[in-house]
Design a protein around this motif. Structure first.
Motif, PDB file in Angstrom:
ATOM      1  N   PRO A  78       0.838  -1.203   0.000  1.00  0.00           N
ATOM      2  CA  PRO A  78       0.000   0.000   0.000  1.00  0.00           C
ATOM      3  C   PRO A  78       0.871   1.249   0.000  1.00  0.00           C
ATOM      4  O   PRO A  78       2.041   1.207   0.406  1.00  0.00           O
ATOM      5  CB  PRO A  78      -0.798  -0.122   1.308  1.00  0.00           C
ATOM      6  N   ASP A 110      -4.137   1.763  -5.596  1.00  0.00           N
ATOM      7  CA  ASP A 110      -4.531   0.639  -4.752  1.00  0.00           C
ATOM      8  C   ASP A 110      -3.302  -0.206  -4.426  1.00  0.00           C
ATOM      9  O   ASP A 110      -2.317  -0.209  -5.166  1.00  0.00           O
ATOM     10  CB  ASP A 110      -5.561  -0.240  -5.476  1.00  0.00           C
ATOM     11  N   ARG A 111      -3.379  -0.957  -3.342  1.00  0.00           N
ATOM     12  CA  ARG A 111      -2.240  -1.777  -2.928  1.00  0.00           C
ATOM     13  C   ARG A 111      -1.787  -2.719  -4.043  1.00  0.00           C
ATOM     14  O   ARG A 111      -0.587  -2.912  -4.267  1.00  0.00           O
ATOM     15  CB  ARG A 111      -2.606  -2.611  -1.689  1.00  0.00           C
ATOM     16  N   THR A 113      -2.239  -2.365  -7.300  1.00  0.00           N
ATOM     17  CA  THR A 113      -1.927  -1.696  -8.561  1.00  0.00           C
ATOM     18  C   THR A 113      -0.459  -1.294  -8.541  1.00  0.00           C
ATOM     19  O   THR A 113       0.000  -0.633  -7.614  1.00  0.00           O
ATOM     20  CB  THR A 113      -2.806  -0.443  -8.762  1.00  0.00           C
ATOM     21  N   LEU A 222     -12.090   6.776  -6.765  1.00  0.00           N
ATOM     22  CA  LEU A 222     -11.771   5.521  -6.093  1.00  0.00           C
ATOM     23  C   LEU A 222     -12.270   4.342  -6.931  1.00  0.00           C
ATOM     24  O   LEU A 222     -13.433   4.288  -7.313  1.00  0.00           O
ATOM     25  CB  LEU A 222     -12.421   5.493  -4.703  1.00  0.00           C
ATOM     26  N   HIS A 223     -11.360   3.407  -7.222  1.00  0.00           N
ATOM     27  CA  HIS A 223     -11.693   2.187  -7.973  1.00  0.00           C
ATOM     28  C   HIS A 223     -12.253   2.484  -9.368  1.00  0.00           C
ATOM     29  O   HIS A 223     -12.960   1.651  -9.938  1.00  0.00           O
ATOM     30  CB  HIS A 223     -12.700   1.319  -7.215  1.00  0.00           C
TER      31      HIS A 223
END
Length: 299
Positions: A78, A110-111, A113, A222-223
């Motif tokens: 992360p 993201d962790r 990615t 986000l996402h």
């Protein structure tokens, strides 16, 4: 169970064990797993000594000057302290490095990615580049691998909303502009979203077609990429939340260790931040930072 649904960094079975060990207090007294939370309850968690999950700690410096540093992160760390990762995160790792002093977060991945991440070396530098991100003056390119035969080109403009049909609390879904008016969604539960996609290759994995796709997000939600691709019918390889079967994520957080390779095609989500382009806030020079394709992506 409230704790498992609200704080997903621990599995349901782990929360039950924590409760049985008397580490959750309600109004100062140990609570039982069967206790039903009521409005006004005061809950205290006494974690004691805890151990963080291991992460891939190596990183590569892609760019550095007097104001910024850009690194290539792995798909197993992360960016900042969160959940179970208190010290095992990229920000703390960089600050432990004797080559750097304090660094400032500008944007996040993201962790799972991998790819380009830029940090500021001082607060002014971080603020100026963060402002470029918020004003959409940073061109971002991602490489993704998705299940299915993706169209040659596709533009997805619409909204991201929560997904009430999912068992996963933080899961989102993308809704195109044309369909938005048909939904009864509170304004506070939606964000504009815009991403352009371009197919650049294809292959097969376990006898199933996958596509290699460039992703150009205009907004930075986000996402965003993951939720959009999932909603379009092309989930990422390896994505536990937005993959082909969200039950894999539930099994994963409950510690059941599902076979991710056979279920999802990869051990982590196939999303990589391959480049960032922007005008340097201090020098005015056009700056492009690139990161090569990770070794754990399919060929």
């Amino acid at each position: 169970m409230f704790l498992a649904s609200r704080f997903t960094y621990q599995s349901r079975s782990n929360w039950r064990k924590i409760l049985e060990e008397g580490k959750i207090l309600v109004h100062g007294k140990p609570a039982k797993p069967s206790y039903s939370i009521k409005e006004g309850d005061e809950i205290l968690y006494l974690p004691g000594e805890s151990f963080e999950p291991p992460v891939q700690r190596d990183f590569k410096i892609l760019f550095q000057d007097s104001r910024y540093i850009a690194v290539e992160k792995s798909g197993d760390i992360p960016i900042h302290s969160a959940g179970r990762y208190r010290k095992n995160n990229l920000t703390d790792l960089l600050e432990e490095d004797p080559r750097f002093e304090k660094i400032y977060t500008i944007h996040r991945l993201d962790r799972e990615t991998s790819g380009v991440v830029v940090f500021g070396k001082d607060s002014e530098a971080a603020s100026k580049l963060s402002d470029l991100f918020s004003k959409r003056k940073v061109n971002k390119t991602y490489i993704s691998y998705v299940w299915g035969n993706f169209p040659t080109r596709l533009k997805a403009k619409g909204f991201l909303i929560s997904d009430p049909s999912s068992l996963i609390r933080k899961k989102r879904r993308f809704v195109p502009e044309d369909f938005f008016r048909k939904l009864e969604t509170p304004e506070e539960d939606l964000e504009t979203s815009e991403t352009t996609f371009r197919k650049i290759g294809e292959g097969t994995l376990h006898g199933v077609t996958f596509s290699k796709v460039y992703c150009f997000p205009k907004t930075g939600r986000l996402h965003q990429i993951r939720a959009t691709l999932y909603s379009l019918g092309f989930p990422l390889l390896g994505d536990k939340i937005y993959g082909r079967d969200e039950n894999t994520f539930i099994e994963f957080i409950e510690g059941k260790n599902p076979d991710l390779l056979s279920k999802l095609g990869m051990n982590r989500q196939a999303l990589h931040s391959s480049s960032l382009k922007f005008i340097h806030p201090f020098t005015g020079i056009k700056t492009k930072i690139r990161s090569g394709l990770p070794k754990d992506f399919p060929e």
